[in-house]
Scaffold this motif. Structure first.
Motif, short mmCIF file in Angstrom:
data_model
loop_
_atom_site.label_atom_id
_atom_site.label_comp_id
_atom_site.label_asym_id
_atom_site.label_seq_id
_atom_site.Cartn_x
_atom_site.Cartn_y
_atom_site.Cartn_z
N SER A 50 0.83 -1.20 0.00
CA SER A 50 0.00 0.00 0.00
C SER A 50 0.87 1.25 0.00
CB SER A 50 -0.92 0.02 1.22
OG SER A 50 -1.72 1.20 1.21
N ASP A 51 0.41 2.27 -0.72
CA ASP A 51 1.04 3.58 -0.64
C ASP A 51 0.14 4.56 0.10
OD1 ASP A 51 -0.93 4.00 -2.51
OD2 ASP A 51 0.42 4.48 -4.17
N GLU A 52 -0.85 4.02 0.83
CA GLU A 52 -1.73 4.81 1.66
C GLU A 52 -1.27 4.70 3.11
OE1 GLU A 52 -3.90 7.19 3.33
OE2 GLU A 52 -4.37 7.00 1.17
N PRO A 53 -0.69 5.76 3.68
CA PRO A 53 -0.12 5.67 5.02
C PRO A 53 -1.07 5.12 6.08
CG PRO A 53 0.56 7.71 3.99
CD PRO A 53 -0.46 7.10 3.07
N SER A 54 -2.36 5.41 5.97
CA SER A 54 -3.30 4.93 6.99
C SER A 54 -3.41 3.42 7.00
CB SER A 54 -4.68 5.55 6.77
OG SER A 54 -5.21 5.17 5.51
N ASP A 55 -2.93 2.76 5.93
CA ASP A 55 -2.96 1.28 5.88
C ASP A 55 -1.85 0.65 6.70
OD1 ASP A 55 -5.19 1.18 4.25
OD2 ASP A 55 -4.04 0.94 2.39
N ASN A 115 5.13 8.25 4.63
CA ASN A 115 4.38 8.16 3.37
C ASN A 115 5.16 7.28 2.41
OD1 ASN A 115 6.36 9.93 1.94
ND2 ASN A 115 5.51 11.47 3.33
#
Length: 287
Positions: A50-55, A115
């Motif tokens: 994932s490149d979505e930090p919240s993941d 990130n």
């Protein structure tokens, strides 16, 4: 001398299960509890990408393990680990950590980035009953420490564990004899992959698509995001794969322990009594 037979084929295709673990890390559980007996000595395989930090930012705060080994392999991103014995290390792209939990430890795995892409795998490898209470330990291996080979044009192989194509891997284990390869094939390339006949084995395709089967027989497709459990064929030396497009995949194989498996979360032992002892020891601070 007889010609080796590369006759393993796909026994079943498995879709990973999206889930969360740790403090809310999003991942795909590829090898699940119901496959532990079939793929002995392997207990679990998680893929994260994932490149979505919240993941991933919450990571895996302090948690215990006993009775098996964890193998973390990073494709992208950075992960810091610490344990209650004072050990600490940093996993970076292309690197691997092989942790023997043994009799028990408490550790954390936390992203060291805010990130960008975080991508990789964690594999759980069971320990034999005689080794479950061994002293815990780590081997942190940077990308440059993982041997690579190109056995033919269009093929690149990273040998994380075991031995393949005349190249010894970064890790060797005497009892389970794990073979752990990360392979990149150019589109249209066919490769005969050696696998000991004694081993359970599977492929996990994470980029592209493969056709899997005997070189002179029927093939079945395995696309990205699917695990292919390979059949156990007496006398077989491995499997033949063809890259239908540029592909990357893992080949993981190991010698089964053929022992009882009793698991409660992060504790994997041979009996319920041993698991209950692990829980008591953890709660009493004896890890």
């Amino acid at each position: 001398m007889s010609t080796p037979l590369y006759t393993r084929q796909i026994e079943r295709l498995v879709n990973g299960i999206p889930t969360q673990d740790g403090a809310g890390v999003s991942l795909t559980r590829v090898l699940t509890h119901d496959l532990q007996r079939r793929l002995d000595p392997f207990l679990m395989l998680d893929a994260f990408h994932s490149d979505e930090p919240s993941d991933y930012l919450a990571g895996f705060p302090d948690h215990p393990h006993r009775g098996f080994e964890t193998v973390t392999y990073m494709l992208a991103g950075r992960m810091r680990h610490r344990d209650n014995a004072g050990n600490e290390g940093l996993l970076e792209p292309g690197g691997m950590q092989w942790m023997t939990a043994g009799r028990g430890l408490v550790h954390s795995e936390l992203p060291e980035q805010e990130n960008g892409l975080m991508s990789g795998f964690q594999l759980w490898v069971n320990l034999a009953g005689k080794d479950k209470m061994t002293e815990p330990g780590y081997q942190d291996i940077p990308a440059a420490g993982i041997p690579e080979t190109s056995p033919q044009p269009g093929v690149r192989v990273r040998v994380l564990a075991g031995s393949a194509f005349g190249t010894d891997g970064a890790i060797r284990r005497a009892t389970t004899e794990p073979l752990y390869l990360d392979l990149a094939l150019e589109a249209g390339t066919t490769l005969a992959l050696p696998i000991p006949a004694t081993h359970n084995a599977f492929l996990y395709v994470y980029e592209g698509a493969l056709a899997v089967g005997a070189a002179d027989g029927e093939t079945r497709p395995a696309e990205a995001g699917r695990m292919a459990v390979l059949s156990n064929v007496p006398g077989s030396a491995g499997v033949t794969v063809r890259a239908e497009q540029a592909s990357r995949f893992l080949l993981i194989a190991g010698k089964p322990l053929n022992e009882p498996i009793t698991q409660w979360g992060p504790f994997v032992m041979n009996t319920r009594e041993q698991v209950e002892q692990a829980i008591d020891d953890f709660r009493a601070g004896r890890f």
